[in-house]
Design an enzyme around this catalytic site. Structure first.
Site, mmCIF file in Angstrom:
data_model
loop_
_atom_site.group_PDB
_atom_site.id
_atom_site.type_symbol
_atom_site.label_atom_id
_atom_site.label_comp_id
_atom_site.label_asym_id
_atom_site.label_seq_id
_atom_site.Cartn_x
_atom_site.Cartn_y
_atom_site.Cartn_z
ATOM 1 N N GLU A 134 1.213 -7.772 -8.660
ATOM 2 C CA GLU A 134 2.206 -7.295 -7.702
ATOM 3 C C GLU A 134 2.991 -8.438 -7.084
ATOM 4 O OE1 GLU A 134 -1.226 -5.402 -5.896
ATOM 5 O OE2 GLU A 134 -0.475 -6.151 -3.984
ATOM 6 N N CYS B 117 7.096 -12.982 -2.390
ATOM 7 C CA CYS B 117 5.684 -13.338 -2.369
ATOM 8 C C CYS B 117 5.148 -13.125 -3.779
ATOM 9 C CB CYS B 117 4.975 -12.441 -1.361
ATOM 10 S SG CYS B 117 3.206 -12.651 -1.323
ATOM 11 N N CYS C 228 -8.578 -12.290 -8.213
ATOM 12 C CA CYS C 228 -8.919 -13.531 -7.497
ATOM 13 C C CYS C 228 -10.432 -13.649 -7.444
ATOM 14 C CB CYS C 228 -8.352 -13.462 -6.080
ATOM 15 S SG CYS C 228 -8.643 -14.964 -5.106
ATOM 16 N N CYS D 212 -12.821 -13.334 -0.422
ATOM 17 C CA CYS D 212 -12.617 -13.089 1.017
ATOM 18 C C CYS D 212 -12.873 -11.612 1.318
ATOM 19 C CB CYS D 212 -11.200 -13.482 1.442
ATOM 20 S SG CYS D 212 -10.842 -15.218 1.158
ATOM 21 N N CYS E 122 -9.958 -8.970 1.934
ATOM 22 C CA CYS E 122 -8.820 -8.999 1.008
ATOM 23 C C CYS E 122 -9.056 -8.096 -0.201
ATOM 24 C CB CYS E 122 -8.604 -10.437 0.542
ATOM 25 S SG CYS E 122 -7.233 -10.605 -0.610
ATOM 26 N N CYS F 31 -1.895 -8.210 0.366
ATOM 27 C CA CYS F 31 -2.429 -8.819 -0.830
ATOM 28 C C CYS F 31 -3.339 -7.934 -1.696
ATOM 29 C CB CYS F 31 -3.254 -9.982 -0.294
ATOM 30 S SG CYS F 31 -3.434 -11.270 -1.396
HETATM 31 N N1 SAH Z 1 -5.609 -17.237 -1.915
HETATM 32 C C1 SAH Z 1 -4.592 -17.717 -1.047
HETATM 33 C C2 SAH Z 1 -3.283 -16.954 -1.104
HETATM 34 C C3 SAH Z 1 -3.319 -15.473 -1.245
HETATM 35 S S1 SAH Z 1 -3.756 -14.514 0.136
HETATM 36 C C4 SAH Z 1 -5.099 -17.804 0.382
HETATM 37 O O1 SAH Z 1 -6.244 -17.442 0.614
HETATM 38 O O2 SAH Z 1 -4.386 -18.286 1.243
HETATM 39 C C5 SAH Z 1 -2.409 -14.697 1.259
HETATM 40 C C6 SAH Z 1 -2.811 -14.525 2.691
HETATM 41 O O3 SAH Z 1 -3.089 -13.156 2.999
HETATM 42 C C7 SAH Z 1 -4.039 -15.316 3.069
HETATM 43 O O4 SAH Z 1 -3.858 -15.913 4.330
HETATM 44 C C8 SAH Z 1 -5.094 -14.221 3.136
HETATM 45 O O5 SAH Z 1 -6.200 -14.638 3.887
HETATM 46 C C9 SAH Z 1 -4.288 -13.100 3.737
HETATM 47 N N2 SAH Z 1 -4.866 -11.764 3.590
HETATM 48 C C10 SAH Z 1 -5.552 -11.236 2.571
HETATM 49 N N3 SAH Z 1 -5.908 -9.977 2.832
HETATM 50 C C11 SAH Z 1 -5.415 -9.680 4.052
HETATM 51 C C12 SAH Z 1 -5.467 -8.534 4.892
HETATM 52 N N4 SAH Z 1 -6.099 -7.416 4.522
HETATM 53 N N5 SAH Z 1 -4.845 -8.613 6.091
HETATM 54 C C13 SAH Z 1 -4.201 -9.736 6.480
HETATM 55 N N6 SAH Z 1 -4.132 -10.845 5.749
HETATM 56 C C14 SAH Z 1 -4.744 -10.824 4.550
#
Ligand code: SAH
Length: 365
Positions: A91, A104, A111, A115, A118, A332
């Site tokens: 996406e 973006c 991934c 996290c 996410c 994301c």
């Molecule tokens: N892997 C990288 C980039 C992709 S995620 C990273 O971790 O930075 C991009 C951003 O979105 C990151 O800051 C991640 O922590 C955040 N993110 C992911 N899921 C999210 C959610 N449900 N709500 C808010 N931010 C989120």
């Protein structure tokens, strides 16, 4: 066969040389691909037929197929689901701001960082995207919106520093004037904090903005939501950020998703202040996007404001990120997952190209 978008000017000139062709053909082809948006070798009218034939047996031009797109009610955010030739789906989100269009991009299919909040990481990592596959997200999206994209954030699915070489090639390529000519100062790379790679990136002589997904000021709490914290401590991350700032002179962004009861207390705001005081940086507070893949809840408005005010009072530069596209699950990895899970996908019925207005969305607030 090579994807032509994986070739930079030097690669293509070398290919011409090694195949008995004049090197200036490389820049003619780049013009077709990037300046004219011509993605068919047969239509490159200034290229001799014999070379077109050779190109067609050695290269393919991979623009991902548009599987679906969703537009937010305010029409400021559009999310595209793209499919690559191997069937993988990713996406890409385009956001319209007063100062221009921002994209973006995803850097991996899925991934593996894990996290907890996410959606991208549910199901793990399928594969890395090549530099050309990342670039083609921008090309296809520009042609979809029929406007120039001037800002790029690497914040879609995937961990950019876990796909270092391809991402680096993409960053260099997209900022070249023969390609899309997007200034490096208009590019932000976001990482969960892979320390050795941050240090390596500092030495690449780039002017991009580095964003660190911090989400907690202490290791014990961070480990609970970000498994990568088992590997690198916050101290190691901050040290590598200092090194990055020294080397590049660039201000770092810290991403902080506010999750109810997890990291949104005033104590956390004080901890964050102690950590960042004196560092050339900026904090982005993001009310966490609630996704159905987990139970994390957005902080209350009072807590968000309280947290923000505490940082302001402590003289830490901070903004609360405007929530765009939450009505189309623009966080994301969310859309890819719901698409993969949808019945329609399982049946293999696809519905290319239609713009679905998003009435089907549920949450927010
Ligand atoms: N892997 C990288 C980039 C992709 S995620 C990273 O971790 O930075 C991009 C951003 O979105 C990151 O800051 C991640 O922590 C955040 N993110 C992911 N899921 C999210 C959610 N449900 N709500 C808010 N931010 C989120």
């Amino acid at each position: 066969m090579y994807n032509i978008f994986d070739f930079n000017m030097e690669d293509l000139r070398n290919w011409m040389k090694n195949n008995g062709e004049s090197q200036f053909r490389a820049s003619q082809i780049m013009d077709w691909l990037y300046k004219n948006g011509q993605w068919n070798f047969d239509c490159m009218t200034n290229i001799p037929k014999s070379l077109v034939k050779k190109l067609k047996t050695n290269f393919y031009i991979e623009i991902p197929e548009l599987v679906k797109s969703y537009q937010s009610k305010l029409k400021d955010t559009t999310k595209f689901l793209y499919k690559y030739r191997d069937g993988n789906i990713i996406e890409t989100v385009v956001m319209k701001y007063k100062h221009g269009n921002s994209i973006c991009v995803s850097t991996q299919v899925g991934c593996r960082m894990g996290c907890k909040f996410c959606a991208s990481t549910v199901g793990g990592m399928v594969r890395n995207l090549s530099s050309g596959e990342i670039l083609a997200q921008v090309l296809r999206s520009q042609s979809e919106i029929d406007e120039r994209i001037s800002n790029v954030v690497l914040m879609g699915s995937g961990e950019p520093l876990d796909n270092y070489d391809n991402v680096l090639k993409f960053l260099k390529m997209i900022s070249c004037d023969y390609s899309l000519n997007i200034g490096q100062r208009h590019i932000t790379l976001s990482t969960c904090g892979i320390v050795p790679k941050i240090r390596q990136l500092a030495g690449e002589n780039l002017q991009i903005t580095l964003a660190i997904s911090l989400h907690s000021p202490d290791d014990i709490n961070r480990i609970k939501i970000m498994p990568i914290a088992n590997k690198y401590s916050i101290k190691e991350i901050i040290d590598s950020c200092r090194y990055y700032i020294d080397k590049t002179g660039r201000r770092i962004s810290f991403e902080y998703a506010l999750v109810r009861g997890v990291n949104d207390s005033l104590k956390c705001a004080e901890g964050l202040t102690r950590l960042l005081r004196g560092l050339l940086c900026h904090v982005n507070l993001i009310p966490v996007n609630e996704v159905k893949e987990n139970d994390f809840k957005k902080s209350s408005l009072d807590n968000i404001k309280g947290f923000y005010n505490k940082l302001v009072e402590n003289k830490i530069e901070v903004t609360i990120r405007r929530e765009m596209g939450s009505d189309i699950n623009a966080a994301c990895g969310q859309l890819r997952r719901s698409y993969l899970e949808s019945k329609r996908y399982r049946k293999g019925v696809e519905n290319g190209g239609d713009l679905v207005r998003c009435g089907q969305s549920k949450k927010t607030k």
